[in-house]
Design an enzyme around this catalytic site. Structure first.
Site, PDB file in Angstrom:
ATOM      1  N   ASP A 175      25.735  -1.230  75.309  1.00 27.45           N
ATOM      2  CA  ASP A 175      25.273  -0.054  76.058  1.00 27.45           C
ATOM      3  C   ASP A 175      26.392   0.975  76.193  1.00 27.45           C
ATOM      4  OD1 ASP A 175      24.574   1.589  78.404  1.00 27.45           O
ATOM      5  OD2 ASP A 175      22.967   0.142  78.714  1.00 27.45           O
ATOM      6  N   HIS A 241      26.291  -6.096  82.835  1.00 28.16           N
ATOM      7  CA  HIS A 241      26.212  -4.924  83.727  1.00 28.16           C
ATOM      8  C   HIS A 241      24.910  -4.861  84.502  1.00 28.16           C
ATOM      9  CE1 HIS A 241      23.662  -2.308  80.988  1.00 28.16           C
ATOM     10  NE2 HIS A 241      24.092  -3.221  80.138  1.00 28.16           N
TER      11      HIS A 241
END
Lengths: 512, 512
Positions: A175, A241
């Protein structure tokens, strides 16, 4: 551990979960900025352990590089307005030179008199140009002060060695909101770490075992970074995350924005890697593991500290944000001592002194980043979701260290890496295609210039991956909604990447 | 060095080239077989150094395994004739059981009353079944006497060590006419060698450097096969090929049937590998190299013996067939001595004694194979060209050691391996599709059962490669002219391969 549903109801908030964003309402921010200054750093309410000089350096770099990308659309809008005017090419080039610092490709501008400008292609061309300039600058001037020759990298390598680790190998999620994990969130000199980004931080076990073997072999043969007889370890880190602002939507897509799942999948991969090393090699071969969570809104980390017998608890961590708040009013020494205590308090059993020092340093480093986000982004990034500027595909990209600049698909082949790449293309359909802009994909293959034929093979790899991308996303390519830039780089040298082709080259355009 | 044109004109035959076939006319064969028996092996004019027991063993194995494949078409022709008769399924199964030893898939036979039998599918099914049986037998009973536990493998490993080599790594061409290089042509116990087949013998330099690193690491860590301090070498061998019967058509397709080109490309790859090791690692790291040519008609080899300072001359070699003829009348001792002399005579400079012993053994081993081809195939194979029974794709196939049984495409991904695979498909269009028969492709991924999740990843690799094959050759698949069998195998165990799926499974057929 259904944190997702818990997170929706603050009243039933009983167990530990992601640190929640504290600075998301302007009124609260105003209140905070007006509160008593609790340390001696006049004019900023920041932590005594924060490195303000580094924060400034990192911010200038981020602003400058992202600024180059973000100027493209406004300038091209002006170019678009000019396209039917007299002396268009000359005026457009002057405008671009003044505002972007470079000229636009003539083979696109020259056609303006006969057909509308291919603004998609020009946009992609400018994006690639911005990347190239940032990339070249990175390798020529070391703007993040993290190259192998830097004092920072050398100091960190010594520190790592003192902690009992000879190699630091970090896998963040692919990401774009984690692309700055190393240089910003964890403040580690980029050259002192091996980074391998993968969707969901799910790194390849077999490849990592190979890297472990190469590391051990070098220790045996060359005593680098230290001799194999020295009882230091290979430290493998996973950075998963989550989002404190919008936990059920802006978490890790690969794990359905479920932070407990992201953490447990990351831990499982770590344990698999350790077991693979232990089972495949004799003589007590093993590795150390570390699991870190990153809140993509505040950049605050949480660390699941391993006990000295190697256990990592999913439900136990130390939160950098909580420690930041707890220690912001303390002296340097007392703050450091408090962090050490917190590390020990959060583990069932003992913690190795080396691991305590390492985790402690990451927490302190992260304080700087928490202040960075506080100072420059009011405590929480305005781009909570995706806002990447291009997709990076292949092996390399040592120079990419900015949040939301690049969605990275680390792959040898599209065939193996297509799940990661598909996610990237989906993200860019939302970001770019929805605005009629193309998806810019930079292909990169690093090679070792010391290996005969490796450069030619890296070029061939670029072409192979380029062809596979064109095959897989043919509809987008046919509509001019996907463009590629092929680059290679000699990893044994300090020089910049080299462009070896692009879908925007004049010859490629003629062939269409 | 335009050998191709030279070869067409025997009068202008001035320079060295492939050994020419000596036994290609029946009259000459008759003459030879009637000539005086010059050694004491009554009833066979063979070389005193030939291992007749092993020849018999190898021939029985070849005949039996290939026989299973070659019975399929005649039996299925009979099944086809029965398809509209009463009790068809029962009669077909009985016939198959009697003649092939197994029943045919009911989900194909059951449909005979309503539509013509899908003979293509049944043919592919039988081919896969024959492969499975041969594969299982190989791992359970070690028919070639070459497994790790065999006396032969242990003796060879000791010999290799005495010659100064700790690992033997051979890359033959992927061509099916070289699939027996190790166990037959060179008579090396299969478990004592690392084999990596590639089109044109052009092995992957980076992968081979990785294998070198793994080998060195094991020597350092585990002192296996010997300690890193022992001055033995990694020996990398390339086996290129040519045809003495039809040099300009039946040579190596990857090099345009140009044997000089095949040799020089193989040598260049070897030199690149050595340079990669020398440049990438310190402390005198290097490897030994050996270049071998194989005449696919006679199985006679020629060896370009390296000098002790590592030079390999493309234009100089010793021919096993010439030495065979030269020494067939000598005593064992004198024959061996003559071989040693020939090795020394064919090198500018010195030859390491270890290399002399190794090359000498390969030559002697090859004498057995020359006699094998003389005895069982009249000195030259009837199938001078391709006659493979299936394509093997992936990583593994430790059990495939028969000439012209398998075209092997050693690959991780179709994306990278498509040039090799395309050649295989082209060959099978000629062999099978031209006869309305499908191309049978066996996919294999070996894995290490000691690595957590590796088995699941091997299965996923099979499915990924299967999908990529179906995508690439969709036209053939749609016409029922390409079928696949997916298999995996734990390389840490002695057990057989495991089937994990097939395009012929009932569920897959229903989904079509």
């Amino acid at each position: 551990m259904a944190y997702r549903s818990l997170a929706k109801n603050s009243k039933s908030f009983l167990g530990p979960t992601a640190p929640r964003k504290r600075f998301d309402s302007p009124s609260e921010l105003t209140r905070l900025s007006k509160s008593t200054i609790v340390n001696e750093r006049v004019g900023s309410r920041c932590h005594p352990l924060t490195d303000l000089r580094q924060n400034k350096l990192l911010y200038n770099y981020e602003e400058e590089i992202k600024g180059c990308f973000d100027q493209i659309v406004p300038v091209l809008k002006k170019v678009s307005e000019l396209q039917h005017e007299k002396d268009f090419v000359k005026r457009a080039q002057q405008l671009s030179l003044d505002e972007l610092g470079y000229e636009l490709p003539n083979h696109y501008l020259d056609k303006a008199w006969v057909c509308p400008l291919d603004m998609r292609a020009i946009f992609a061309w400018c994006t690639f140009r911005s990347h190239q300039e940032a990339s070249s600058r990175f390798f020529s001037s070391d703007p993040l002060e993290g190259s192998e020759l830097s004092e920072q990298a050398q100091e960190f390598q010594t520190f790592l060695d003192k902690c009992g680790f000879h190699l630091l190998d970090v896998s963040p999620c692919a990401d774009g909101r984690l692309a700055h994990s190393i240089a910003y969130a964890l403040r580690i000199p980029f050259s002192a770490v091996r980074r391998r980004s993968h969707a969901g931080a799910l790194f390849d076990v077999e490849n990592t075992v190979n890297r472990w073997v190469k590391t051990e072999h070098r220790r045996y043969r060359e005593s680098l970074p230290n001799a194999a007889s020295v009882p230091t370890r290979y430290l493998k880190v996973v950075v998963y995350h989550f989002s404190s602002v919008d936990p059920s939507h802006q978490g890790c897509a690969a794990h359905g924005s479920d932070d407990a799942l992201a953490a447990s999948a990351g831990l499982q991969r770590l344990l698999d890697f350790r077991e693979a090393v232990e089972n495949s090699f004799c003589c007590g071969a093993s590795v150390d593991l570390l699991l870190i969570g990153l809140d993509t809104d505040t950049d605050a980390i949480r660390i699941h500290v391993p006990s000295s017998d190697g256990n990592i608890a999913l439900g136990k961590w130390i939160s950098a944000l909580e420690l930041y708040q707890e220690t912001i009013s303390l002296t340097l020494n007392r703050a450091e001592k408090r962090i050490e205590e917190a590390i020990k308090d959060n583990v069932s059993g003992d913690v190795d002194p080396g691991m305590t020092n390492f985790v402690s340093r990451l927490i302190i480093n992260n304080f700087s980043q928490i202040d960075y986000v506080k100072e420059f982004y009011s405590g929480s990034y305005p781009d909570a979701g995706h806002a990447e500027r291009f997709i990076g595909v292949g092996i390399g990209f040592k120079e990419v260290h900015l949040r939301n600049l690049t969605y990275f698909a680390h792959l040898d082949t599209v065939e193996e890496g297509s799940p990661d790449l598909d996610v990237g293309v989906k993200i860019f359909k939302g970001l770019n295609v929805s605005r009629e802009l193309p998806i810019p994909i930079v292909i990169r293959f690093d090679y070792s210039g010391m290996v005969p034929g490796a450069k030619e093979r890296a070029k061939a790899d670029c072409i192979r991956v380029n062809d596979a991308i064109f095959m897989r996303y043919r509809d987008l390519v046919d509509d001019g909604l996907l463009h590629t830039l092929m680059t290679i780089r000699d990893r044994d040298q300090k020089g910049p990447a080299e462009v070896v082709g692009s879908s925007l080259d004049p010859s490629v355009q003629e062939a269409h």
